[in-house]
Design an enzyme around this catalytic site. Structure first.
Site, PDB file in Angstrom:
ATOM      1  N   TYR A 263      -0.237   3.462   6.591  1.00 47.24           N
ATOM      2  CA  TYR A 263       0.577   2.169   6.926  1.00 47.24           C
ATOM      3  C   TYR A 263       2.006   2.401   6.604  1.00 47.24           C
ATOM      4  N   ILE A 264       2.486   2.939   5.838  1.00 48.16           N
ATOM      5  CA  ILE A 264       3.911   3.062   5.415  1.00 48.16           C
ATOM      6  C   ILE A 264       4.602   3.942   6.239  1.00 48.16           C
TER       7      ILE A 264
ATOM      8  N   ARG B   8      -6.110   7.632   8.970  1.00 48.70           N
ATOM      9  CA  ARG B   8      -7.501   7.702   8.726  1.00 48.70           C
ATOM     10  C   ARG B   8      -8.317   6.543   8.376  1.00 48.70           C
TER      11      ARG B   8
ATOM     12  N   LYS C 286      10.114  -4.681   4.230  1.00 48.40           N
ATOM     13  CA  LYS C 286       9.896  -4.176   5.224  1.00 48.40           C
ATOM     14  C   LYS C 286       9.815  -4.722   6.568  1.00 48.40           C
TER      15      LYS C 286
ATOM     16  N   GLU D 195       4.956   2.354   9.732  1.00 48.67           N
ATOM     17  CA  GLU D 195       5.951   1.190   9.692  1.00 48.67           C
ATOM     18  C   GLU D 195       7.218   1.519   9.655  1.00 48.67           C
TER      19      GLU D 195
ATOM     20  N   SER E  23       2.714  -9.965  -7.004  1.00 46.60           N
ATOM     21  CA  SER E  23       2.039 -11.016  -6.409  1.00 46.60           C
ATOM     22  C   SER E  23       0.792 -11.367  -7.273  1.00 46.60           C
TER      23      SER E  23
ATOM     24  N   GLU F 294      -6.251 -14.184  24.633  1.00 49.08           N
ATOM     25  CA  GLU F 294      -7.312 -14.718  25.258  1.00 49.08           C
ATOM     26  C   GLU F 294      -8.218 -13.851  25.738  1.00 49.08           C
TER      27      GLU F 294
ATOM     28  N   THR G 108      -1.296  -7.471  -0.590  1.00 48.83           N
ATOM     29  CA  THR G 108      -0.779  -8.628  -1.308  1.00 48.83           C
ATOM     30  C   THR G 108      -1.656  -9.685  -1.325  1.00 48.83           C
TER      31      THR G 108
ATOM     32  N   GLY H  42       1.004   7.919   0.146  1.00 47.36           N
ATOM     33  CA  GLY H  42       0.358   7.089  -0.652  1.00 47.36           C
ATOM     34  C   GLY H  42       1.025   6.611  -1.822  1.00 47.36           C
TER      35      GLY H  42
ATOM     36  N   CYS I  20       6.133  -5.596   1.669  1.00 47.61           N
ATOM     37  CA  CYS I  20       6.066  -6.513   2.700  1.00 47.61           C
ATOM     38  C   CYS I  20       7.254  -7.162   3.062  1.00 47.61           C
TER      39      CYS I  20
ATOM     40  N   HIS J 254      -4.147 -19.443  28.100  1.00 48.90           N
ATOM     41  CA  HIS J 254      -3.455 -18.733  29.096  1.00 48.90           C
ATOM     42  C   HIS J 254      -2.091 -19.018  29.487  1.00 48.90           C
TER      43      HIS J 254
ATOM     44  N   THR K  87       6.168  -5.476  -5.917  1.00 51.57           N
ATOM     45  CA  THR K  87       6.551  -4.763  -4.692  1.00 51.57           C
ATOM     46  C   THR K  87       6.493  -5.485  -3.342  1.00 51.57           C
ATOM     47  N   CYS K  88       5.476  -6.328  -3.348  1.00 51.49           N
ATOM     48  CA  CYS K  88       5.486  -7.030  -2.011  1.00 51.49           C
ATOM     49  C   CYS K  88       6.907  -7.833  -1.740  1.00 51.49           C
TER      50      CYS K  88
HETATM   51  N1  LIG Z   1       0.831  -3.782   6.456  1.00 53.87           N
HETATM   52  C1  LIG Z   1       0.465  -3.648   5.166  1.00 53.87           C
HETATM   53  O1  LIG Z   1      -0.568  -4.144   4.805  1.00 53.87           O
HETATM   54  C2  LIG Z   1       0.847  -2.421   4.216  1.00 53.87           C
HETATM   55  C3  LIG Z   1      -0.224  -2.049   3.261  1.00 53.87           C
HETATM   56  N2  LIG Z   1       0.190  -0.890   2.387  1.00 53.87           N
HETATM   57  C4  LIG Z   1      -0.636  -0.641   1.316  1.00 53.87           C
HETATM   58  O2  LIG Z   1       0.020   0.364   0.691  1.00 53.87           O
HETATM   59  C5  LIG Z   1      -0.952   1.463   0.686  1.00 53.87           C
HETATM   60  C6  LIG Z   1       0.111   2.913   0.494  1.00 53.87           C
HETATM   61  O3  LIG Z   1       0.595   3.116   1.846  1.00 53.87           O
HETATM   62  P1  LIG Z   1       0.813   4.575   2.410  1.00 53.87           P
HETATM   63  O4  LIG Z   1       1.778   5.499   1.455  1.00 53.87           O
HETATM   64  O5  LIG Z   1       1.123   4.482   3.692  1.00 53.87           O
HETATM   65  O6  LIG Z   1      -0.607   5.216   2.085  1.00 53.87           O
HETATM   66  P2  LIG Z   1      -1.920   5.592   2.936  1.00 53.87           P
HETATM   67  O7  LIG Z   1      -2.824   5.982   1.803  1.00 53.87           O
HETATM   68  O8  LIG Z   1      -2.208   4.608   4.020  1.00 53.87           O
HETATM   69  O9  LIG Z   1      -1.720   6.806   3.808  1.00 53.87           O
HETATM   70  C7  LIG Z   1      -0.960   7.966   3.189  1.00 53.87           C
HETATM   71  C8  LIG Z   1      -0.910   9.069   4.150  1.00 53.87           C
HETATM   72  O10 LIG Z   1      -0.228  10.266   3.414  1.00 53.87           O
HETATM   73  C9  LIG Z   1      -1.143  11.443   3.808  1.00 53.87           C
HETATM   74  N3  LIG Z   1      -1.286  12.421   2.767  1.00 53.87           N
HETATM   75  C10 LIG Z   1      -1.388  11.999   1.305  1.00 53.87           C
HETATM   76  N4  LIG Z   1      -1.325  13.222   0.557  1.00 53.87           N
HETATM   77  C11 LIG Z   1      -0.707  13.875   1.212  1.00 53.87           C
HETATM   78  C12 LIG Z   1      -0.070  15.214   1.210  1.00 53.87           C
HETATM   79  N5  LIG Z   1      -0.263  15.856   0.037  1.00 53.87           N
HETATM   80  N6  LIG Z   1       0.471  15.905   2.424  1.00 53.87           N
HETATM   81  C13 LIG Z   1       0.415  15.651   3.338  1.00 53.87           C
HETATM   82  N7  LIG Z   1       0.008  14.302   3.827  1.00 53.87           N
HETATM   83  C14 LIG Z   1      -0.553  13.474   2.789  1.00 53.87           C
HETATM   84  C15 LIG Z   1      -2.265  10.768   4.057  1.00 53.87           C
HETATM   85  O11 LIG Z   1      -3.138  11.880   4.716  1.00 53.87           O
HETATM   86  P3  LIG Z   1      -4.709  11.685   4.916  1.00 53.87           P
HETATM   87  O12 LIG Z   1      -5.321  10.626   5.723  1.00 53.87           O
HETATM   88  O13 LIG Z   1      -5.005  13.053   5.431  1.00 53.87           O
HETATM   89  O14 LIG Z   1      -5.224  11.529   3.214  1.00 53.87           O
HETATM   90  C16 LIG Z   1      -2.255   9.707   5.018  1.00 53.87           C
HETATM   91  O15 LIG Z   1      -1.774   9.617   6.197  1.00 53.87           O
HETATM   92  C17 LIG Z   1      -1.611   1.251   1.712  1.00 53.87           C
HETATM   93  O16 LIG Z   1      -2.934   2.047   1.566  1.00 53.87           O
HETATM   94  C18 LIG Z   1      -1.989   0.068   2.024  1.00 53.87           C
HETATM   95  O17 LIG Z   1      -3.073  -0.585   1.179  1.00 53.87           O
HETATM   96  C19 LIG Z   1       1.356  -0.473   2.741  1.00 53.87           C
HETATM   97  C20 LIG Z   1       2.226  -0.933   3.824  1.00 53.87           C
HETATM   98  C21 LIG Z   1       2.171  -1.818   4.507  1.00 53.87           C
HETATM   99  N1  LIG Z   2       4.267 -16.331   5.884  1.00 54.67           N
HETATM  100  C1  LIG Z   2       5.521 -16.874   6.254  1.00 54.67           C
HETATM  101  C2  LIG Z   2       6.055 -17.054   4.773  1.00 54.67           C
HETATM  102  C3  LIG Z   2       6.540 -15.831   3.909  1.00 54.67           C
HETATM  103  C4  LIG Z   2       6.285 -16.061   2.431  1.00 54.67           C
HETATM  104  O1  LIG Z   2       5.163 -16.388   1.840  1.00 54.67           O
HETATM  105  N2  LIG Z   2       7.173 -15.830   1.847  1.00 54.67           N
HETATM  106  C5  LIG Z   2       7.445 -16.073   0.375  1.00 54.67           C
HETATM  107  C6  LIG Z   2       8.089 -14.839  -0.261  1.00 54.67           C
HETATM  108  S1  LIG Z   2       7.421 -13.342  -0.009  1.00 54.67           S
HETATM  109  S2  LIG Z   2       5.604 -13.360  -0.196  1.00 54.67           S
HETATM  110  C7  LIG Z   2       4.890 -12.943  -1.809  1.00 54.67           C
HETATM  111  C8  LIG Z   2       3.714 -13.701  -2.100  1.00 54.67           C
HETATM  112  N3  LIG Z   2       3.526 -14.722  -1.550  1.00 54.67           N
HETATM  113  C9  LIG Z   2       2.553 -14.950  -0.497  1.00 54.67           C
HETATM  114  O2  LIG Z   2       2.018 -14.320  -0.057  1.00 54.67           O
HETATM  115  C10 LIG Z   2       2.509 -16.256  -0.292  1.00 54.67           C
HETATM  116  C11 LIG Z   2       1.211 -16.626   0.592  1.00 54.67           C
HETATM  117  C12 LIG Z   2       0.378 -18.020   0.896  1.00 54.67           C
HETATM  118  N4  LIG Z   2       1.402 -18.833   1.226  1.00 54.67           N
HETATM  119  C13 LIG Z   2      -0.429 -18.357  -0.321  1.00 54.67           C
HETATM  120  O3  LIG Z   2      -0.222 -19.296  -1.089  1.00 54.67           O
HETATM  121  O4  LIG Z   2      -1.366 -17.754  -0.371  1.00 54.67           O
HETATM  122  C14 LIG Z   2       3.466 -13.627  -3.525  1.00 54.67           C
HETATM  123  O5  LIG Z   2       3.573 -12.838  -4.401  1.00 54.67           O
HETATM  124  N5  LIG Z   2       2.910 -14.777  -4.107  1.00 54.67           N
HETATM  125  C15 LIG Z   2       2.921 -14.855  -5.398  1.00 54.67           C
HETATM  126  C16 LIG Z   2       1.857 -16.444  -5.621  1.00 54.67           C
HETATM  127  O6  LIG Z   2       1.957 -17.237  -4.689  1.00 54.67           O
HETATM  128  O7  LIG Z   2       1.551 -16.640  -6.838  1.00 54.67           O
HETATM  129  C17 LIG Z   2       7.823 -17.240  -0.163  1.00 54.67           C
HETATM  130  O8  LIG Z   2       7.662 -17.498  -1.623  1.00 54.67           O
HETATM  131  N6  LIG Z   2       8.698 -17.837   0.178  1.00 54.67           N
HETATM  132  C18 LIG Z   2       9.594 -18.839  -0.337  1.00 54.67           C
HETATM  133  C19 LIG Z   2      10.889 -19.099   0.453  1.00 54.67           C
HETATM  134  O9  LIG Z   2      11.157 -18.544   1.162  1.00 54.67           O
HETATM  135  O10 LIG Z   2      11.584 -19.974   0.219  1.00 54.67           O
HETATM  136  C20 LIG Z   2       6.337 -15.704   7.035  1.00 54.67           C
HETATM  137  O11 LIG Z   2       5.808 -14.754   7.123  1.00 54.67           O
HETATM  138  O12 LIG Z   2       7.484 -16.018   7.349  1.00 54.67           O
END
Ligand SMILES: NC(=O)C1=CN([C@@H]2O[C@H](COP(=O)(O)OP(=O)(O)OC[C@H]3O[C@@H](n4cnc5c(N)ncnc54)[C@H](OP(=O)(O)O)[C@@H]3O)[C@@H](O)[C@H]2O)C=CC1
Ligand SMILES: N[C@@H](CCC(=O)N[C@@H](CSSC[C@H](NC(=O)CC[C@H](N)C(=O)O)C(=O)NCC(=O)O)C(=O)NCC(=O)O)C(=O)O
Length: 601
Positions: free
Chosen positions: A305-306, A332, A178, A309, A132, A569, A439, A390, A175, A564, A169-170
């Protein structure tokens, strides 16, 4: 870390960005295009009549430097640079065609301080990593008129030293796949909800894992193709291979050398699995997104997060799910009430939490099943054990140590506010810098960098009020400060909460609830933080993030009419504080209207 001065915008950029320059007298170089600014900040290329002129006689040193830095376009066959010399015939043919279609090959002369001899570079920007942040920086830089190349490893759903793919990755391992899996898994809850609304099924709906994987993988292939096109259409040259920095202006991609005025590192991160006995039997999130069959019983280690999810995904797709966290609560750093609430709701959906349990070993039995040994005992019979513990920056074997790019103890590249590393010509954005690993943040950093380097507009990414969501089931959305952070920072706050049974649950009969919270500064009445766990929270919080970022007050929220009947709301109808926290001496806090008047709103 050392703070470097704000980047100096060189005269190349000024000339390039400034629209048509008057042709310098006597030059013989042909300039094929100028760039004009389009409404969205991208630039439109305008074909210009070729202008012939010979080298001007310039007397002032400033003008001489300016001239040396002019972007001059040289027809490729006549000028064989170090870049084209090293190209294999097939890549060379591609580049030849490509460069002619988009712009003529650009050779730039640079003299950093006026005293050194000018240097020629193959590119203005060479980006390592087409995720990204890298794609955003590269295509915006190209749209601003820079000559840009990006290198990326070949596509694979599993990242490694030799595989990656345009999209990063995204798009390929985060993202997007997932969220597709979240969509797939939500149906089971919706089937359950539907009964109370009168739906009856003669048989339990069946899920076909291979259909989901095939459709998901086809979408990833489509997206990586789209991202290649996005780069191509912007005029960015894509080079497949592994990039390694050789010196502050040179990148080696599988034995071929490319020089650039600026190098950008945007290689992201990779999942991290702690080294314990039997860790080779564990899977990470890359593998979890691409399993050949549904896990029957899965252990997920981690509470971030991961972990949450994937727990929702596998639970929704009817696997038996156990989460092992080393703390009392998940997530955390999130608001404490949200941490409690999401844990309760996920338990109600059948996920088993093992708290304060750290993994010590994985043992594989003769029947192929896995056991997880922890500090509290052993849980047996898993088909899969996933670590979501992580991610680590992907900075190994990039040549960073040898050129002097400083990294922290986790391998994250240290950068200043403009994303500049300790080497002035080398920059880094996205997860590799371990700032906020999201991302949209990488996109912001990449876009800001392109402006800084190629639009004469030094731009710092703005990390205030970055919203985020956890796509757990139920999902979480949040922006701004947690209650705990707000108390620390402001002392006196008012907290408004709502914990309710949503309308849908009245007929579905399921125990689903929604939790929402506003954290308000008692002194200024500003909404400092907004948190939600419940259906649609990610979608809802995106809109409210605008209000929090804009610094709106609780009174502004109160003055907004609700939609509503929605859960959203509640954010504009929370009338009475759940609690008032006063930590400053003699502080009573002000009412919304008093504070509004005091703030002149
Ligand atoms: N929806 C979104 O926006 C998403 C964002 N992400 C991004 O990716 C990053 C990575 O995600 P993630 O992998 O979930 O990382 P996070 O840092 O969010 O979580 C890692 C988890 O693993 C635990 N942990 C770490 N080391 C150990 C260990 N040795 N033994 C046991 N538990 C451990 C941590 O515990 P503790 O808290 O005790 O340290 C924590 O609960 C996120 O920080 C986020 O920025 C990822 C997925 C989705
Ligand atoms: N938000 C909508 C759309 C998802 C979306 O943005 N899909 C992306 C792919 S994944 S997302 C990958 C991510 N894109 C974005 O995050 C776009 C975000 C917003 N539109 C922006 O311009 O800021 C990225 O890596 N961007 C790099 C860049 O823009 O330079 C796409 O490109 N779709 C085209 C298609 O399907 O035809 C949803 O969730 O349904």
């Amino acid at each position: 870390m050392r703070q470097l001065p704000p980047p100096q915008i060189n005269s190349t950029n000024r000339c390039l960005m400034g629209g048509p320059h008057p042709p310098a007298q006597g030059s013989q170089t042909s300039i094929s295009y100028i760039y004009t600014k389009a409404r969205d900040g991208d630039r439109k290329r305008t074909n210009m009549a070729t202008t012939s002129f010979t080298a001007p006689k310039l007397s002032s040193p400033t003008l001489q430097t300016l001239y040396r830095n002019l972007p001059v376009s040289v027809p490729l066959p006549k000028t064989r640079s170090s870049f084209s010399r090293h190209l294999s015939p097939s890549i060379s043919r591609f580049h030849h065609h490509h460069l002619h279609r988009h712009r003529l090959f650009s050779v730039r002369a640079e003299s950093e301080n006026g005293a050194e001899p000018p240097r020629h570079y193959d590119f203005d920007l060479f980006t390592i990593g087409a995720g990204s942040g890298g794609v955003r920086a590269s295509r915006f830089a190209a749209n601003f008129g820079a000559s840009v190349a990006v290198c990326e490893l070949p596509f694979s759903t599993i990242s490694s030293e030799t595989t990656g793919g345009v999209g990063g990755t995204c798009v390929l391992r985060g993202c997007v796949p997932k969220k597709l899996m979240v969509y797939a898994s939500k149906y089971s809850h919706e089937f359950d909800e539907s009964n109370g609304f009168g739906w009856k099924y003669d048989a339990e709906p069946k899920h076909d894992w291979s259909t989901l994987m095939a459709n998901k993988n086809a979408e990833l292939q489509r997206l990586t193709g789209i991202y290649k096109n996005i780069l191509n259409n912007a005029g960015v040259i894509l080079i497949e291979g592994r990039g390694k920095i050789v010196d502050p202006h040179t990148v080696d991609v599988d034995g071929k050398l490319y020089t650039a005025r600026h190098i950008l590192i945007s290689v992201g991160g990779r999942p991290f699995i702690p080294e314990i006995t039997g860790s080779e039997y564990a899977i990470d999130s890359d593998a979890a997104l691409d399993l050949p069959s549904k896990p029957e019983k899965v252990a997920i280690v981690g509470g971030g997060y991961i972990a949450l999810e994937f727990a929702g995904i596998f639970n929704g797709l009817t696997s038996e799910v156990h989460i092992f966290i080393r703390q009392k609560k998940v997530l955390r750093g999130f608001d404490e009430e949200i941490r409690d609430f999401v844990g309760e709701q996920m338990s109600l959906r059948g996920i088993e939490f093992h708290t304060e349990e750290s993994p010590q070993a994985i043992v594989k039995s003769a029947d192929g099943s896995l056991s997880l040994k922890t500090n509290k005992g052993t849980v047996e019979g898993f088909s899969h054990i996933m670590f979501a513990t992580g991610r680590r920056p992907n900075t190994k074997n990039l040549g960073l140590e040898s050129v002097g790019v400083k990294m922290n103890k986790n391998g994250a590249i240290e950068v200043d506010e403009y994303s500049r590393t300790t080497v002035p010509s080398i920059w880094a954005v996205g997860d590799v810098t371990d700032r906020i690993n999201l991302t949209p943040v990488a996109l912001m950093e990449g876009g800001a960098l392109a402006k800084t380097l190629f639009q004469n507009e030094p731009t710092k990414p703005d990390y205030r009020a970055v919203p985020s969501a956890v796509f757990s089931q139920p999902p979480i959305g949040q922006v701004g400060l947690t209650e705990e952070q707000a108390i620390k920072e402001y002392g006196d706050i008012d907290v408004y909460t709502a914990n309710f049974r949503p309308l849908k649950a009245t007929l579905s009969g399921l125990p689903d609830r929604v939790f929402m919270k506003l954290v308000v500064c008692a002194e200024t009445n500003k909404v400092l933080g907004l948190h939600m766990c419940g259906e649609d929270s990610a979608e809802i919080v995106q809109g409210f993030a605008v209000a929090v970022k804009a610094g709106l007050t609780k009174a502004d929220f109160d003055a907004t009419v609700g939609v509503h009947p929605t859960s959203a709301e509640e954010f504009v109808t929370m009338r009475t504080p759940t609690r008032k926290i006063r930590q400053k001496p003699d502080s009573e806090g002000k009412t919304g209207l008093e504070a509004k008047a005091a703030a002149g709103v």
